[in-house]
Scaffold this active site. Structure first.
Site, PDB file in Angstrom:
ATOM      1  N   GLU A  19       0.721  -1.207  -0.048  1.00 52.36           N
ATOM      2  CA  GLU A  19       0.173   0.036   0.049  1.00 52.36           C
ATOM      3  C   GLU A  19       0.879   1.253  -0.001  1.00 52.36           C
ATOM      4  O   GLU A  19       0.251   2.506   0.482  1.00 52.36           O
ATOM      5  CB  GLU A  19      -0.917  -0.141   1.066  1.00 52.36           C
ATOM      6  CG  GLU A  19      -1.808  -1.248   1.426  1.00 52.36           C
ATOM      7  CD  GLU A  19      -2.609  -1.717   0.176  1.00 52.36           C
ATOM      8  OE1 GLU A  19      -3.050  -2.596  -0.036  1.00 52.36           O
ATOM      9  OE2 GLU A  19      -2.978  -0.500  -0.814  1.00 52.36           O
TER      10      GLU A  19
HETATM   11  C1  LIG Z   1       3.670  -8.132   0.651  1.00 52.82           C
HETATM   12  C2  LIG Z   1       3.424  -7.039  -0.386  1.00 52.82           C
HETATM   13  C3  LIG Z   1       2.414  -7.096  -0.959  1.00 52.82           C
HETATM   14  C4  LIG Z   1       2.001  -6.382  -2.197  1.00 52.82           C
HETATM   15  N1  LIG Z   1       0.852  -6.441  -2.794  1.00 52.82           N
HETATM   16  C5  LIG Z   1       0.636  -5.629  -3.854  1.00 52.82           C
HETATM   17  C6  LIG Z   1      -0.696  -5.504  -4.461  1.00 52.82           C
HETATM   18  O1  LIG Z   1      -1.493  -6.783  -4.416  1.00 52.82           O
HETATM   19  N2  LIG Z   1      -0.814  -4.790  -5.678  1.00 52.82           N
HETATM   20  C7  LIG Z   1      -0.024  -3.954  -6.139  1.00 52.82           C
HETATM   21  O2  LIG Z   1      -0.331  -3.215  -7.047  1.00 52.82           O
HETATM   22  N3  LIG Z   1       1.147  -3.992  -5.352  1.00 52.82           N
HETATM   23  C8  LIG Z   1       1.581  -4.585  -4.322  1.00 52.82           C
HETATM   24  N4  LIG Z   1       2.748  -4.621  -3.810  1.00 52.82           N
HETATM   25  C9  LIG Z   1       3.655  -3.527  -4.241  1.00 52.82           C
HETATM   26  C10 LIG Z   1       3.796  -2.208  -3.501  1.00 52.82           C
HETATM   27  O3  LIG Z   1       2.579  -1.552  -3.824  1.00 52.82           O
HETATM   28  C11 LIG Z   1       5.047  -1.612  -3.851  1.00 52.82           C
HETATM   29  O4  LIG Z   1       6.007  -2.208  -3.172  1.00 52.82           O
HETATM   30  C12 LIG Z   1       5.225  -0.388  -3.514  1.00 52.82           C
HETATM   31  O5  LIG Z   1       4.329   0.650  -4.225  1.00 52.82           O
HETATM   32  C13 LIG Z   1       6.525   0.213  -3.733  1.00 52.82           C
HETATM   33  O6  LIG Z   1       6.926   0.402  -4.961  1.00 52.82           O
HETATM   34  P1  LIG Z   1       8.432  -0.367  -5.381  1.00 52.82           P
HETATM   35  O7  LIG Z   1       8.383  -1.521  -4.754  1.00 52.82           O
HETATM   36  O8  LIG Z   1       8.496  -0.312  -6.952  1.00 52.82           O
HETATM   37  O9  LIG Z   1       9.376   0.617  -4.954  1.00 52.82           O
HETATM   38  P2  LIG Z   1      10.044   1.806  -5.618  1.00 52.82           P
HETATM   39  O10 LIG Z   1       8.973   2.603  -6.073  1.00 52.82           O
HETATM   40  O11 LIG Z   1      11.146   1.508  -6.687  1.00 52.82           O
HETATM   41  O12 LIG Z   1      10.668   2.754  -4.504  1.00 52.82           O
HETATM   42  C14 LIG Z   1      11.758   2.319  -4.135  1.00 52.82           C
HETATM   43  C15 LIG Z   1      12.258   3.154  -2.997  1.00 52.82           C
HETATM   44  O13 LIG Z   1      12.403   4.649  -3.550  1.00 52.82           O
HETATM   45  C16 LIG Z   1      11.465   5.600  -2.551  1.00 52.82           C
HETATM   46  N5  LIG Z   1      10.822   6.592  -3.509  1.00 52.82           N
HETATM   47  C17 LIG Z   1      10.342   6.411  -4.740  1.00 52.82           C
HETATM   48  N6  LIG Z   1       9.925   7.650  -5.110  1.00 52.82           N
HETATM   49  C18 LIG Z   1      10.180   8.560  -4.074  1.00 52.82           C
HETATM   50  C19 LIG Z   1      10.108  10.005  -4.192  1.00 52.82           C
HETATM   51  N7  LIG Z   1       9.295  10.532  -4.914  1.00 52.82           N
HETATM   52  N8  LIG Z   1      10.505  10.566  -2.814  1.00 52.82           N
HETATM   53  C20 LIG Z   1      11.180   9.745  -2.053  1.00 52.82           C
HETATM   54  N9  LIG Z   1      11.375   8.524  -1.934  1.00 52.82           N
HETATM   55  C21 LIG Z   1      10.976   7.957  -3.117  1.00 52.82           C
HETATM   56  C22 LIG Z   1      10.442   4.693  -2.204  1.00 52.82           C
HETATM   57  O14 LIG Z   1       9.913   5.175  -0.861  1.00 52.82           O
HETATM   58  C23 LIG Z   1      11.499   3.292  -1.585  1.00 52.82           C
HETATM   59  O15 LIG Z   1      12.359   3.566  -0.540  1.00 52.82           O
HETATM   60  C24 LIG Z   1       3.016  -5.137  -2.688  1.00 52.82           C
HETATM   61  C25 LIG Z   1       4.298  -5.249  -2.076  1.00 52.82           C
HETATM   62  C26 LIG Z   1       4.682  -6.150  -0.864  1.00 52.82           C
HETATM   63  C27 LIG Z   1       5.749  -5.886  -0.310  1.00 52.82           C
END
Ligand SMILES: Cc1cc2nc3c(=O)[nH]c(=O)nc-3n(C[C@H](O)[C@H](O)[C@H](O)COP(=O)(O)OP(=O)(O)OC[C@H]3O[C@@H](n4cnc5c(N)ncnc54)[C@H](O)[C@@H]3O)c2cc1C
Length: 273
Positions: free
Chosen positions: A257
């Site tokens: 989320e």
């Molecule tokens: C157990 C689990 C269940 C999940 N279930 C779902 C699901 O059902 N459906 C779904 O759609 N997704 C799901 N997700 C995915 C989740 O929504 C994403 O992991 C989350 O939105 C973060 O995206 P990312 O992992 O690509 O990280 P990234 O977007 O690559 O972020 C990497 C890092 O960069 C930081 N960052 C990025 N942009 C900025 C900014 N502008 N300023 C400062 N810092 C920043 C982030 O905070 C993070 O620390 C799930 C994840 C987990 C772990």
């Protein structure tokens, strides 16, 4: 999300979905449900340059009345560090021109971005509640332990560095609890009570982002501290599974989320509002 690349194209009266998505919770479970199930997809239904104005949400049914109705996709569950086999898995989804009938579009075509964002705002309150429950259990386990574990002739709860930490973490947990309750109360007023004094921004800020930020960070700090109280035994499966509960909370911290930085980004928008 506004840069979504999974596409839906209307061909002969059906939307055909093509693309891939990492990290979809419960994706493989839809196939195992006895009567039917599916999930909500977020797809691009216009040019990439149209960003959030060309996003459509659709209900993607894979099984209905006990039979598989859609085979145009593949899934694979990930192995998790924290989750247990038999719990709700999170996996990978690939859509290979999977068909969806137009009646399964949620809201209007190209107006799905708003639906998704509102969904996140409310879901963050649920994540906050899940984090609270995890933290409460870990803290209760920790409390039992520090009362009974005797080191240098005294229960470790008698050492102020431990009892003060317990006091701080209990207080943070209660503060987070109030915030999560408030988030749920605001959502009730807005969605069920039609209360015009509550705005969608309240739900996004105080509701979703602040509640999730506080509760998840409290859970992480509680988990780390309680494992320190247990000392070396916290590393082994002889003891209550604090480490696994901590890893569960970690899933909310690193991603589910929205990450904690994104919570800060949402609240920080208030600076220029
Ligand atoms: C157990 C689990 C269940 C999940 N279930 C779902 C699901 O059902 N459906 C779904 O759609 N997704 C799901 N997700 C995915 C989740 O929504 C994403 O992991 C989350 O939105 C973060 O995206 P990312 O992992 O690509 O990280 P990234 O977007 O690559 O972020 C990497 C890092 O960069 C930081 N960052 C990025 N942009 C900025 C900014 N502008 N300023 C400062 N810092 C920043 C982030 O905070 C993070 O620390 C799930 C994840 C987990 C772990």
């Amino acid at each position: 999300m506004a840069g979504e690349r999974t596409e839906a194209k209307l061909v002969n009266g059906k939307w055909l979905l093509t693309g891939e998505k990492n990290m979809v919770t419960g994706v493989s479970i839809a196939l195992r449900l006895p009567y039917g199930g599916g999930f909500v997809t977020i797809t691009r239904t216009g040019p990439l340059e149209a960003k959030h104005r060309a996003i459509t949400t659709m209900l993607f049914m894979v099984k209905r009345n006990g039979g598989v109705v859609n085979t145009g996709f593949e899934t694979r569950d990930y192995e998790e560090w924290g989750g247990r086999r038999g719990g709700i898995p999170t996996g990978y989804l690939r859509l290979n021109g999977a068909p969806v009938d137009p009646e399964f579009v949620l809201g209007e075509v190209n107006n799905g971005f708003k639906i998704v964002m509102e969904g996140f705002d409310v879901a963050r309150t649920l994540i906050g509640a899940a984090a609270l429950g995890t933290a409460r259990w870990m803290l209760e386990q920790g409390r039992e332990w520090i009362r009974s574990r005797v080191v240098f002739g005294k229960p470790i709860s008698s050492y102020q560095s431990i009892s003060f930490k317990y006091a701080e973490l209990s207080t943070r947990l209660e503060a987070a609890r109030l915030m999560v309750y408030r988030a749920a109360w605001l959502a009730d007023k807005f969605y069920r009570g039609g209360d015009s004094s509550v705005s969608i921004l309240d739900i996004a800020n105080a509701g979703g982002a602040m509640a999730k930020m506080l509760a998840v960070e409290a859970a992480i700090d509680v988990g780390l501290e309680v494992m320190k109280w247990f000392g070396g035994v916290s590393y082994f499966k002889e003891t209550p599974p604090i480490a696994r509960a901590f890893l569960g909370a970690l899933s909310y911290y690193v991603g589910a989320e929205g990450t904690q930085n994104i919570m800060r980004l949402i609240v920080a928008r208030g600076i220029n509002r």
